[in-house]
Design a protein around this motif. Sequence first.
Motif, PDB file in Angstrom:
ATOM      1  N   VAL A   1      46.291  31.590  38.258  1.00 14.37           N
ATOM      2  CA  VAL A   1      47.380  31.880  39.196  1.00 14.37           C
ATOM      3  C   VAL A   1      47.346  33.377  39.472  1.00 14.37           C
ATOM      4  N   ALA A   2      47.173  33.742  40.718  1.00 14.76           N
ATOM      5  CA  ALA A   2      47.119  35.161  41.070  1.00 14.76           C
ATOM      6  C   ALA A   2      48.472  35.817  40.835  1.00 14.76           C
ATOM      7  N   LEU A   3      48.441  37.040  40.325  1.00 13.25           N
ATOM      8  CA  LEU A   3      49.663  37.807  40.125  1.00 13.25           C
ATOM      9  C   LEU A   3      49.817  38.826  41.244  1.00 13.25           C
ATOM     10  N   SER A   4      51.058  39.179  41.528  1.00 18.23           N
ATOM     11  CA  SER A   4      51.330  40.201  42.528  1.00 18.23           C
ATOM     12  C   SER A   4      52.332  41.211  41.953  1.00 18.23           C
ATOM     13  N   PRO A   5      51.912  42.473  41.827  1.00 23.35           N
ATOM     14  CA  PRO A   5      50.607  43.039  42.119  1.00 23.35           C
ATOM     15  C   PRO A   5      49.543  42.526  41.138  1.00 23.35           C
ATOM     16  N   ALA A   6      48.320  42.392  41.636  1.00 22.33           N
ATOM     17  CA  ALA A   6      47.230  41.889  40.802  1.00 22.33           C
ATOM     18  C   ALA A   6      46.802  42.935  39.788  1.00 22.33           C
ATOM     19  N   LEU A   7      46.279  42.455  38.664  1.00 21.02           N
ATOM     20  CA  LEU A   7      45.703  43.388  37.709  1.00 21.02           C
ATOM     21  C   LEU A   7      44.496  44.066  38.348  1.00 21.02           C
ATOM     22  N   PRO A   8      44.318  45.360  38.105  1.00 20.14           N
ATOM     23  CA  PRO A   8      43.140  46.046  38.678  1.00 20.14           C
ATOM     24  C   PRO A   8      41.851  45.409  38.178  1.00 20.14           C
ATOM     25  N   ALA A   9      40.903  45.230  39.088  1.00 17.54           N
ATOM     26  CA  ALA A   9      39.595  44.706  38.693  1.00 17.54           C
ATOM     27  C   ALA A   9      38.877  45.741  37.835  1.00 17.54           C
ATOM     28  N   ARG A  10      38.022  45.261  36.945  1.00 15.70           N
ATOM     29  CA  ARG A  10      37.233  46.148  36.087  1.00 15.70           C
ATOM     30  C   ARG A  10      35.762  46.003  36.446  1.00 15.70           C
ATOM     31  N   THR A  11      35.028  47.088  36.296  1.00 18.15           N
ATOM     32  CA  THR A  11      33.602  47.067  36.600  1.00 18.15           C
ATOM     33  C   THR A  11      32.810  46.864  35.323  1.00 18.15           C
ATOM     34  N   VAL A  12      32.053  45.782  35.266  1.00 20.05           N
ATOM     35  CA  VAL A  12      31.196  45.474  34.119  1.00 20.05           C
ATOM     36  C   VAL A  12      29.912  46.286  34.252  1.00 20.05           C
ATOM     37  N   THR A  13      29.528  46.931  33.168  1.00 19.33           N
ATOM     38  CA  THR A  13      28.446  47.903  33.209  1.00 19.33           C
ATOM     39  C   THR A  13      27.442  47.657  32.093  1.00 19.33           C
ATOM     40  N   LEU A  14      26.169  47.823  32.410  1.00 15.19           N
ATOM     41  CA  LEU A  14      25.101  47.766  31.424  1.00 15.19           C
ATOM     42  C   LEU A  14      24.863  49.192  30.925  1.00 15.19           C
ATOM     43  N   LEU A  15      25.153  49.434  29.648  1.00 12.89           N
ATOM     44  CA  LEU A  15      25.088  50.776  29.084  1.00 12.89           C
ATOM     45  C   LEU A  15      23.779  51.012  28.350  1.00 12.89           C
TER      46      LEU A  15
END
Length: 303
Positions: free
Chosen positions: A257-271
């Motif tokens: 279920v989408a929330l408003s305001p939505a949680l900020p998206a996170r960037t998945v990274t290969l370290l």
Amino acid sequence: MALELRHLRYLLAVAEHANFTRAAEALHVSQPTLSQQVRQLERTLKVQLLDRTGRTVRLTDAGAAYAHYARSALRDLEAAERAVLDVRDLSRGTLRLATTPTFTAYLVGPLAGEFHTRHPGISLTLREMPQELMESALLADELDLGIAFSGPHLPGVTGTELFTESLSLVVGPTHPYAGRTAPLPIRSLRDHRLALLSADFATRLHIDTHFGEHGVRPDIAVEANSITTLTELIRRTPLATVLPDAITREQPGLHPVALSPALPARTVTLLYRETAYRSAASGAFARLAREWGREHGDGPGQG
């Protein structure tokens, strides 16, 4: 006396254990042999490396400076040995990979499985750990690659962005919001009991920060340090949770279920470590991870 690698390893072992007896046991040598070899090193360098006067053995200032470079030299040598053994056709080799905990629920299995299918001769070591420990392990050359999130990293650690990860409220089939398509105002969560990941997860901090910014103090009925436990609980109770959408897509009986305001998206990274030797196996895994991100992620990374 010509310096040999064993002298470096012996000194570092004594420094690590702060005791000759324990260091000798770890090295599988006798204590007299260990003591003699360290003294030979000190005579060669014409400086005292260890302070033996206290209850524990510790590095002198000169010893600490020398140990710093000794560790670096041994790391470089181990990397060189891996480079010699690395086969460009990927018929054999090794890869040491770590991920943060949430990725074990949806990312590690498919990636590791596909990597093994493509390159069965590569020996893969998988570890799960918090991001701060992962970055330290990369710098210590204990890992080749890590999968975590973008953001400020330790000096010497860099990354390649793979995809963005979105999060939503998640409910089970009997929850009143199951099947809801309209976004739910986040303040409505004040009236619902939640089951959330424990503070061991970076995801929980991400959730708490967003809730706090919007004045929401949720009623938390359950905290769990297992995503499997959490998803099973949501299926069987009227509780709700917050999870990455990629997990929900893979789990039958869960409804985002989408929330408003939505949680900020996170960037998945290969370290990886900036100065690390990039083996053929590391390169192959990086290409596979980018492929997976394009096909299954919520969107491309920003890099």
